[in-house]
Design an enzyme around this catalytic site. Structure first.
Site, short mmCIF file in Angstrom:
data_model
loop_
_atom_site.label_atom_id
_atom_site.label_comp_id
_atom_site.label_asym_id
_atom_site.label_seq_id
_atom_site.Cartn_x
_atom_site.Cartn_y
_atom_site.Cartn_z
N LYS A 141 0.87 -1.18 0.00
CA LYS A 141 0.00 0.00 0.00
C LYS A 141 0.90 1.23 0.00
CE LYS A 141 -4.57 1.07 1.84
NZ LYS A 141 -5.35 0.67 0.67
C1 LIG Z 1 -6.43 -0.15 0.37
C2 LIG Z 1 -6.67 -0.78 -0.94
C3 LIG Z 1 -7.68 -1.73 -1.15
C4 LIG Z 1 -8.68 -2.12 -0.09
O1 LIG Z 1 -8.10 -2.62 1.06
P1 LIG Z 1 -8.95 -2.67 2.42
O2 LIG Z 1 -8.02 -3.24 3.40
O3 LIG Z 1 -10.14 -3.49 2.17
O4 LIG Z 1 -9.32 -1.24 2.71
C5 LIG Z 1 -7.80 -2.32 -2.40
N1 LIG Z 1 -6.98 -1.97 -3.40
C6 LIG Z 1 -6.00 -1.04 -3.25
C7 LIG Z 1 -5.14 -0.71 -4.40
C8 LIG Z 1 -5.82 -0.42 -2.03
O5 LIG Z 1 -4.87 0.51 -1.89
#
Ligand SMILES: *Cc1c(COP(=O)(O)O)cnc(C)c1O
Length: 363
Positions: A203
């Protein structure tokens, strides 16, 4: 100003906190990501010294040197999670341990120091505690944004020797304006989000920077979000810019693309898989091609599709547009399985239904 010590954090309450009546007015229609609470948490890391200067203090700008490493090489990661005000007035977070774990994994991928998971949780809880009055009631929640960036003043290319970890908070309402029941997606033909060996499962801000041009293309075509196909074959559905995707088949089973390094391992995705299996549904984590998607929507083999993530929770996908043409899923307005899964998830997040062990962390 009162300076107190709470565990290892130095706590300095803001002298300029927003007054209660002004705060109440802001919380009436907070939107997404434009209103912020009074405080922030910071922890610094320096090579040879480790984590230090744990602080809860007034929310304020950073002072960064123009040669600050993150501004040049984008060594940055973040998380997104929510705190909820439950019906009994108490406060809870949804699976924050998973965010702590993912943050550590993102840090490793980006060659950054790994913040101990207990410290991540402590930092987030410190902020929620001091800014608890900012948690909206009803449908709203307090969106928490932990992040970390390379703060060293140095233009050489290598992992930085100094970092700042920070948590800020933003009260939020619905992610999609007007509480839309279904969103329209644009399939990107030219742009990939992530490739094998890349940073798709981390992330990091860089993934978002790379996705914005495709998101802008989606907007130009009147779509709410872009959906990316795999980089190698430009064939398999991966995910949206910031949300994972699920397909609801006519036999009642769910299909979602498998995690393989190019997809962000969403905590909402994982929760839905667990909840659906708990309800006796069949969930298959397997590749699903764009061509199959179009054919299944036309034949009726596909009943519903939805996107999921912390910010938007579970949102039905109504229509899909691409240079090859458009198609509608079901009646274009979502469906019962999507609604049911959304209800099951939000019920747990708000303490209204029983959660699997460890999912709801009360403060
Ligand atoms: C944060 C994110 C998600 C969703 O993740 P959650 O943990 O469900 O909030 C999905 N795809 C991407 C690219 C993300 O950055």
């Amino acid at each position: 100003m009162d300076v107190q010590h709470s565990s290892r954090f130095t706590v300095t309450p803001s002298g300029k906190a927003v007054a209660a009546d002004a705060r109440a007015a802001l919380l009436e229609d907070p939107g997404f990501g434009r209103i912020f609470t009074d405080h922030m948490v910071t922890i610094r890391w320096t090579e040879g010294k480790g984590w230090h200067s744990h602080s809860v203090g007034p929310r304020e700008p950073f002072t960064l040197d123009p040669a600050c490493a993150v501004l040049h090489y984008a060594q940055e990661i973040f998380e997104g999670m929510k705190a909820y005000r439950l019906a009994d007035g108490s406060v809870a977070m949804f699976r924050p341990q998973e965010n702590a774990r993912r943050f550590a994994e993102s840090a490793e991928r980006m060659a950054m120091p790994v913040l101990p998971q207990a410290l991540f949780l402590e930092a987030v809880e410190e902020l929620v505690k001091i800014d608890a009055d900012w948690i909206p009631g009803g449908e709203g929640s307090l969106y928490l944004r932990p992040f970390m960036f390379a703060s060293e003043t140095f233009l050489g290319v290598r992992p930085a020797a100094e970092y700042i970890f920070c948590v800020i908070a933003s009260p939020v309402g619905a992610y999609f304006k007007g509480g839309k029941t279904a969103v329209t997606l644009w399939v990107s033909e030219h742009y990939s989000r992530a490739a094998r060996g890349g940073t798709g499962a981390a992330k990091c801000g860089g993934n978002y920077a790379a996705s914005l041009i495709a998101q802008a293309e989606a907007s130009r075509h009147g779509c709410d979000q872009v959906v990316f196909l795999d980089a190698a074959e430009n064939k398999w559905v991966e995910e949206l810019g910031g949300m994972n995707v699920f397909f609801v088949m006519s036999d009642g089973s769910l299909v979602t693309p498998p995690l393989g390094g190019t997809i962000l391992p969403g905590i909402t995705r994982d929760s839905i898989i667990t909840l659906a299996r708990g309800e006796g549904m069949v969930v298959r984590e397997e590749p699903y091609s764009f061509a199959q998607w179009r054919d299944d929507a036309a034949s009726g083999a596909l009943r519903e599709a939805f996107a999921c993530g912390t910010a938007a929770v579970v949102t039905a996908i109504g229509e899909v547009k691409s240079v090859e043409g458009d198609f509608t899923i079901g009646n274009g307005d979502g469906g019962l399985v999507t609604q049911k899964l959304r209800g099951a998830l939000t019920g747990i997040q708000r303490g209204e239904s029983e959660a699997p062990a460890g999912w709801l962390r009360r403060l």
